[in-house]
Design a protein around this motif. Structure first.
Motif, PDB file in Angstrom:
ATOM      1  N   GLY A   1       2.071   9.982   6.391  1.00  0.00           N
ATOM      2  CA  GLY A   1       0.986   9.356   5.641  1.00  0.00           C
ATOM      3  C   GLY A   1       1.302   9.398   4.160  1.00  0.00           C
ATOM      4  N   CYS A   2       0.452   8.746   3.399  1.00  0.00           N
ATOM      5  CA  CYS A   2       0.664   8.717   1.956  1.00  0.00           C
ATOM      6  C   CYS A   2      -0.670   8.942   1.250  1.00  0.00           C
ATOM      7  CB  CYS A   2       1.287   7.397   1.516  1.00  0.00           C
ATOM      8  SG  CYS A   2       0.332   5.924   1.939  1.00  0.00           S
ATOM      9  N   GLU A   3      -0.572   9.240  -0.024  1.00  0.00           N
ATOM     10  CA  GLU A   3      -1.743   9.507  -0.859  1.00  0.00           C
ATOM     11  C   GLU A   3      -1.793   8.465  -1.962  1.00  0.00           C
ATOM     12  OE1 GLU A   3      -2.815  13.019  -3.955  1.00  0.00           O
ATOM     13  OE2 GLU A   3      -2.381  13.686  -1.911  1.00  0.00           O
ATOM     14  N   ASP A   4      -2.951   7.824  -2.148  1.00  0.00           N
ATOM     15  CA  ASP A   4      -3.046   6.817  -3.203  1.00  0.00           C
ATOM     16  C   ASP A   4      -3.283   7.491  -4.549  1.00  0.00           C
ATOM     17  OD1 ASP A   4      -5.750   7.476  -3.315  1.00  0.00           O
ATOM     18  OD2 ASP A   4      -6.473   5.437  -2.996  1.00  0.00           O
ATOM     19  N   LEU A   5      -3.378   6.688  -5.599  1.00  0.00           N
ATOM     20  CA  LEU A   5      -3.433   7.262  -6.940  1.00  0.00           C
ATOM     21  C   LEU A   5      -4.706   8.062  -7.177  1.00  0.00           C
ATOM     22  CD1 LEU A   5      -5.436   5.372  -9.012  1.00  0.00           C
ATOM     23  CD2 LEU A   5      -3.615   3.745  -8.535  1.00  0.00           C
ATOM     24  N   GLU A   6      -5.736   7.862  -6.360  1.00  0.00           N
ATOM     25  CA  GLU A   6      -6.971   8.638  -6.500  1.00  0.00           C
ATOM     26  C   GLU A   6      -7.042   9.814  -5.536  1.00  0.00           C
ATOM     27  OE1 GLU A   6     -10.095   5.427  -8.275  1.00  0.00           O
ATOM     28  OE2 GLU A   6      -9.168   4.960  -6.361  1.00  0.00           O
ATOM     29  N   GLY A   7      -5.976   9.995  -4.755  1.00  0.00           N
ATOM     30  CA  GLY A   7      -5.874  11.190  -3.929  1.00  0.00           C
ATOM     31  C   GLY A   7      -6.287  11.029  -2.483  1.00  0.00           C
ATOM     32  N   TYR A   8      -6.655   9.831  -2.034  1.00  0.00           N
ATOM     33  CA  TYR A   8      -7.103   9.639  -0.652  1.00  0.00           C
ATOM     34  C   TYR A   8      -5.899   9.484   0.272  1.00  0.00           C
ATOM     35  CZ  TYR A   8     -11.749   9.497  -2.502  1.00  0.00           C
ATOM     36  OH  TYR A   8     -12.918   9.859  -3.142  1.00  0.00           O
TER      37      TYR A   8
END
Length: 525
Positions: A350-357
């Motif tokens: 998985g990955c994390e977007d720039l806001e941390g989700y």
């Protein structure tokens, strides 16, 4: 084994697909949602060249309005005010002090070199929006009187030497507007201990991250010898505030669901690309290195590259890329071994977007050979049955959305997997098959998802689902070598399919990872 209530809700699973031997090595991804098969190519909505982007122009933009962070702080203060009405051992007269610490930097082994990825404490991130390594070693302090409050951010102020090596950090111009919007004041971290001592007569609420008053040193330099100040809360009653923050975090706003959609779409793109790429890389490895396999590490690197290229900041957790019988190790993470033709891969990434989700996706697929082996054929049949089981669970959730919990989904999974186990001759139908389902899938079928991969851990999985919740559905089957309950031909096969879901504020279940098909097939000629 199942309660009458759950038995009434359960229906029959979809029929299992069957493996078709296909000789061509040309690849196509197909989706089996709703029994349909639709190709996913490299044009149309999947283009990344600015045409038909399908909303991807926001992949590199903030989706959470900055005003939301102070609003969240207000909601927390209101919740604590209500909590003080409930807990008669606490007095409301002196107000409260709420301390939520950010994450400290973590270093590699016994060096002063920071680890590649920085993971912010989610409680701190939820209340400030500061998802950056430059927000390491900070603390948010909220002073509340009733439902009125003032928030203070304590930041390590940079010395001239720190500035040379690490820049201005949060005090630079890049964060100025954000800081002024999310806190009332910001102060030097060295003043935190004395500031807290002034408020020890208040009710003390502390997040699960605790309170670390030591000062950070410059990365790569010898550790700074600084005096660690005495804990100002030593000997005082301290209340864990994280369980209250979890009650806020578990219900996502519409903008948070948009962020979840974004990170899941990015993760889905990376998973699709990694499956296709892994086939081609076997050919390239053979041509360039005389190496007739693909490395697990190569696949992990491709996922990371693709997700970051499309807007992700970092992986949301260390990926699992497990080839062949390593797929039976649920948290395998070495990712350093070759995968050969006709062997299957289980990839949990998985990955994390720039806001941390965070996104959290699992798919299984084969490295295609000229002629499928008997083990590969059996894996294909099992995986398609597992995919059908997940589709049935999704349908079950949609029909009973606000009547069930994540635990109900787990019991339903055991029921449906027992039918798969019976169909494949591992046990007769009934309680024995249900017990074997729990044995062959020893993990839960679901967890909450958000700023952490296993989000809001204090929220019990027995609570009923409500609008705004995000969670996974991830049935699996693992037949370990030497397991006396697994037939010999099944041993060494490990499979899982995992998708991410949100319940929007209209009460609709959204499959956030629907753009990532379950099954990879070669094209027929």
């Amino acid at each position: 084994m199942l309660g009458k209530y759950l038995i009434k809700l359960l229906g029959k699973p979809h029929g299992c697909h069957r493996f078709k031997s296909i000789s061509s090595s040309t690849l196509r991804l197909i989706t089996t949602f709703g029994g349909q098969q639709s190709p996913v190519g490299h044009d149309g909505d999947n283009r990344m060249d600015g045409q038909s982007t399908g909303g991807r122009e926001k992949f590199f933009q903030r989706l959470i309005p900055v005003s939301h962070y102070m609003e969240r702080q207000q909601k927390l203060v209101n919740m604590i005010d209500d909590y003080l009405d409930y807990d008669k051992s606490l007095s409301k007269e002196n107000g409260s002090v709420i301390v939520v610490s950010g994450a400290n930097r973590i270093y590699v082994a016994d060096t002063r070199i920071p680890t590649i990825h920085f993971k912010q404490n989610s409680d701190f991130l939820y209340l400030t929006g500061l998802n950056t390594r430059e927000a390491a070693h900070c603390a948010l302090v909220i002073i509340a009187d009733g439902r009125s409050f003032k928030s203070h951010l304590f930041v390590p102020f940079t010395t001239a030497e720190h500035t040379i090596w690490e820049g201005d950090g949060l005090l630079g111009p890049y964060y100025r507007d954000h800081l002024s919007s999310v806190v009332n004041e910001h102060n030097d971290f060295v003043k935190l201990s004395e500031f807290l001592k002034e408020h020890t007569k208040r009710n003390i609420f502390l997040s699960k991250a605790g309170l670390d008053l030591s000062l950070p040193s410059i990365s790569g330099h010898a550790e700074t010898k600084s005096t660690v100040k005495e804990d100002p809360f030593k000997g005082l009653k301290v209340i864990n505030v994280s369980h209250l923050i979890d009650r806020l975090k578990v219900i996502k706003s519409s903008s948070e669901i948009s962020s979840m959609q974004r990170t899941c779409e990015i993760g889905g793109l990376a998973m699709n690309s990694s499956r296709d790429w892994s086939q081609n890389q076997v050919i390239l490895n053979r041509e360039n290195f005389n190496f007739n396999s693909v490395m697990e590490s190569q696949i992990a690197a491709h996922f990371d590259y693709t997700s970051r290229s499309n807007g992700a900041c970092k992986p949301s957790y260390p990926p699992v890329v497990a080839g062949d019988d390593r797929a039976t190790i649920i948290h395998y993470g070495a990712n350093d071994k070759p995968v050969n033709s006709n062997e299957w891969i289980l990839m949990d990434a998985g990955c994390e977007d720039l806001e941390g989700y965070c996104s959290d996706i699992t798919r299984s697929w084969p490295i295609f050979g000229e002629i499928p082996s008997s083990k590969s054929k059996l894996s294909q049949e099992l995986y398609e049955a597992l995919s059908d089981t997940q589709l049935t669970l999704i349908s079950f959730a949609e029909k009973n959305l606000h009547e069930i919990s994540l635990n109900d989904l787990f019991h339903a999974m055991c029921h449906y997997l027992s039918q798969v186990i019976a169909e494949f001759g591992l046990a007769p139908k009934g309680d024995d098959a249900i017990r074997l389902a729990d044995h062959f899938c020893p993990h839960h079928v679901s967890h909450y998802l958000g700023l952490d991969v296993h989000d809001t851990p204090t929220i019990d999985r027995k609570v009923k689902l409500v609008n705004g919740m995000c969670f996974t559905i991830e049935p699996g089957l693992y037949f370990r070598h030497g397991d006396p309950k697994a037939k010999k031909e099944f041993q060494g096969i490990g499979l899982r399919v995992e998708d991410n879901f949100a319940i929007d504020h209209d009460g609709k279940l959204i499959n956030l990872t629907k753009s990532c098909p379950h099954i990879l097939h070669p094209n027929s000629n």
